[in-house]
Enzyme design. Structure first.
Site, PDB file in Angstrom:
ATOM      1  N   LEU A 134      33.611 -50.179  16.466  1.00 39.14           N
ATOM      2  CA  LEU A 134      33.183 -49.988  17.862  1.00 39.14           C
ATOM      3  C   LEU A 134      33.816 -51.039  18.770  1.00 39.14           C
ATOM      4  CD1 LEU A 134      29.397 -49.083  17.353  1.00 39.14           C
ATOM      5  CD2 LEU A 134      31.348 -47.532  17.530  1.00 39.14           C
ATOM      6  N   SER A 137      35.950 -56.764  18.767  1.00 41.01           N
ATOM      7  CA  SER A 137      36.970 -57.769  19.090  1.00 41.01           C
ATOM      8  C   SER A 137      37.600 -57.502  20.461  1.00 41.01           C
ATOM      9  CB  SER A 137      38.033 -57.862  17.997  1.00 41.01           C
ATOM     10  OG  SER A 137      38.426 -56.594  17.585  1.00 41.01           O
ATOM     11  N   ASP A 181      41.292 -49.389  23.270  1.00 51.20           N
ATOM     12  CA  ASP A 181      40.027 -50.137  23.268  1.00 51.20           C
ATOM     13  C   ASP A 181      39.920 -51.044  24.494  1.00 51.20           C
ATOM     14  OD1 ASP A 181      39.967 -48.886  20.850  1.00 51.20           O
ATOM     15  OD2 ASP A 181      40.200 -50.703  19.645  1.00 51.20           O
TER      16      ASP A 181
HETATM   17  C1  GLA Z   1      41.854 -49.136  16.736  1.00 51.57           C
HETATM   18  C2  GLA Z   1      42.928 -49.618  17.718  1.00 51.57           C
HETATM   19  C3  GLA Z   1      43.163 -48.586  18.812  1.00 51.57           C
HETATM   20  C4  GLA Z   1      43.410 -47.194  18.228  1.00 51.57           C
HETATM   21  C5  GLA Z   1      42.360 -46.839  17.178  1.00 51.57           C
HETATM   22  C6  GLA Z   1      42.659 -45.554  16.454  1.00 51.57           C
HETATM   23  O1  GLA Z   1      40.614 -49.063  17.384  1.00 51.57           O
HETATM   24  O2  GLA Z   1      42.545 -50.837  18.295  1.00 51.57           O
HETATM   25  O3  GLA Z   1      44.241 -48.994  19.614  1.00 51.57           O
HETATM   26  O4  GLA Z   1      44.703 -47.082  17.707  1.00 51.57           O
HETATM   27  O5  GLA Z   1      42.203 -47.865  16.207  1.00 51.57           O
HETATM   28  O6  GLA Z   1      42.611 -44.472  17.318  1.00 51.57           O
END
Ligand code: GLA
Length: 389
Positions: A134, A137, A181
């Site tokens: 989730l 970080s 993210d």
């Molecule tokens: C992690 C990465 C994102 C994305 C997802 C998979 O959360 O930080 O940038 O690539 O995996 O969709």
């Protein structure tokens, strides 16, 4: 924010303030909160210049902060019971207090981009589960960037902030993550998911529909292998795009891919097929949501999970067991793993009237299958990073 979410955030603020006073013997000047995120659909597409549909959720990282007059940054992390300190003139990777590399990396990236930072005292806490997919970080990164921004009155828009936090993670921490993210945590909107075009970095707001709930099921299987496998998948996608003569996998339709996939070896073909079909599923899912066709949206979530399980091979037995347990329940429109994979959480779209029953039913079946006790909760779509006081 639902009442539970608000009180969750209030108690995080109290915890951050009290811990700040204990660690630094004075009160903080202000607080910043950055949410975790859940991705509804569009997994492992962001670093292929593709589409994603995440929402910020009602779990947060909170930073209590006060400026200093010198160039020292003093950090205290309540949940790791650890402290760390560095000078803005000499930012190095910390092998021991590894959590501190997220704020360190952000300070490094902001200074690299020419922003003038001031020393400070920061106390960090949160209720985004760690290692659960989730984005705890990324929430620390975006909260840190926003804290420096408030303190130095820096002009930094949400996209730039996200890009600098991604740079911190790519170049300072060493994880080659995409932009999803940091972007959603920076720019999330209450009640909405964001359709993000990870090439143009533009977004469109997509309202989370009424009548159904978003339920997160934490397998409690903590992610293993994720960094090395993640970077491997990324290389495989880049190699596939190169063989196909594309700038990125975003630049081919599923039909064209079907016709041209014969030039790829078996593994690269599966990886690329996931990405190419997943991009299409995101666009179809947004269309379905906007047309009010929740059943179709759910089917696309289910298809996304199968593609991640079989073609991209980033699922694990616990995630599969959780998805299957949910799909067997009445009122579940769709279920899939969310985030990078190899453990962590699933996301489920569930009719409101079935939400309560689902939590018990899924927990029972999942525990029977795996011996693990899951955490299951209804989440709401929230604002991105904000200053609280
Ligand atoms: C992690 C990465 C994102 C994305 C997802 C998979 O959360 O930080 O940038 O690539 O995996 O969709």
């Amino acid at each position: 924010m639902n009442s539970e979410g608000r009180s969750g955030l209030d108690s995080l603020c109290q915890r951050a303030t009290a811990a700040f006073e204990r660690a630094f013997a004075a009160g903080p000047s202000f607080l910043v909160a950055a949410p975790g995120r859940v991705n509804l659909i569009g997994e492992h597409t962001d670093y292929n210049d593709g589409y994603v549909l995440p929402a910020a959720v009602d779990r947060h990282v909170v930073i209590a902060a006060a400026p200093r007059t010198d160039r020292q940054v003093r950090l205290h992390a309540v949940d790791f019971q650890g402290s760390s300190e560095f000078s803005l003139d000499d930012i190095r990777f910390d092998q021991r207090q590894r959590w501190s590399n997220y704020p360190r990396g952000v300070a490094w990236a902001l200074q690299q981009a020419g922003y003038a930072l001031t020393g400070c005292e920061l106390c960090i806490t949160g209720d985004v589960p760690i290692g659960a997919g989730l984005s705890s970080s990324a929430a620390i990164e975006v909260a840190t960037a926003y804290t420096f921004q408030v303190m130095g009155e820096l002009t930094l828009d949400g996209v730039k902030r996200a890009l600098l936090c991604q740079k911190a993670e790519n170049e300072f921490v060493g994880m080659r993550c995409g932009i999803m993210d940091q972007y959603i945590i920076s720019l999330g909107k209450r009640g909405h998911a964001l359709l993000i075009d990870c090439r143009s970095l533009e977004y469109r707001l997509v309202p989370v529909p009424a009548g159904c709930s978003l339920i997160i099921c934490d397998t409690k299987k903590r992610r293993g292998l994720v960094d090395s496998e993640y970077n491997t998948r990324r290389r495989e996608c880049e190699a596939g795009a190169k063989t196909l003569g594309l700038r990125a996998l975003r630049d081919i339709t599923p039909e064209e891919f079907q016709a041209r996939q014969g030039v790829l070896d078996a593994v690269t073909r599966k990886r690329c097929r996931h990405v190419v079909t997943e991009d299409q599923r995101v666009l179809d899912a947004v269309q379905a949501l906007e047309a009010g066709d929740l059943a179709q949206f759910g089917r696309l979530m289910n298809a996304s999970h199968l593609s991640l399980r079989d073609d991209y091979e980033v699922s694990c037995p616990e995630l599969n067991a959780m998805v299957e347990a949910a799909q067997a329940q009445r009122g579940v429109l769709g279920a899939r793993m969310t985030g990078a994979g190899f453990g962590g959480c699933t996301v489920n779209l569930v009719l409101n009237e079935a939400a309560e029953g689902l939590q018990h039913g899924v927990a029972r079946t999942y525990t029977k299958a795996t011996g693990l006790v899951p955490e299951i909760y209804v989440c709401t779509a929230e604002e991105g990073v904000q200053r609280l006081a």
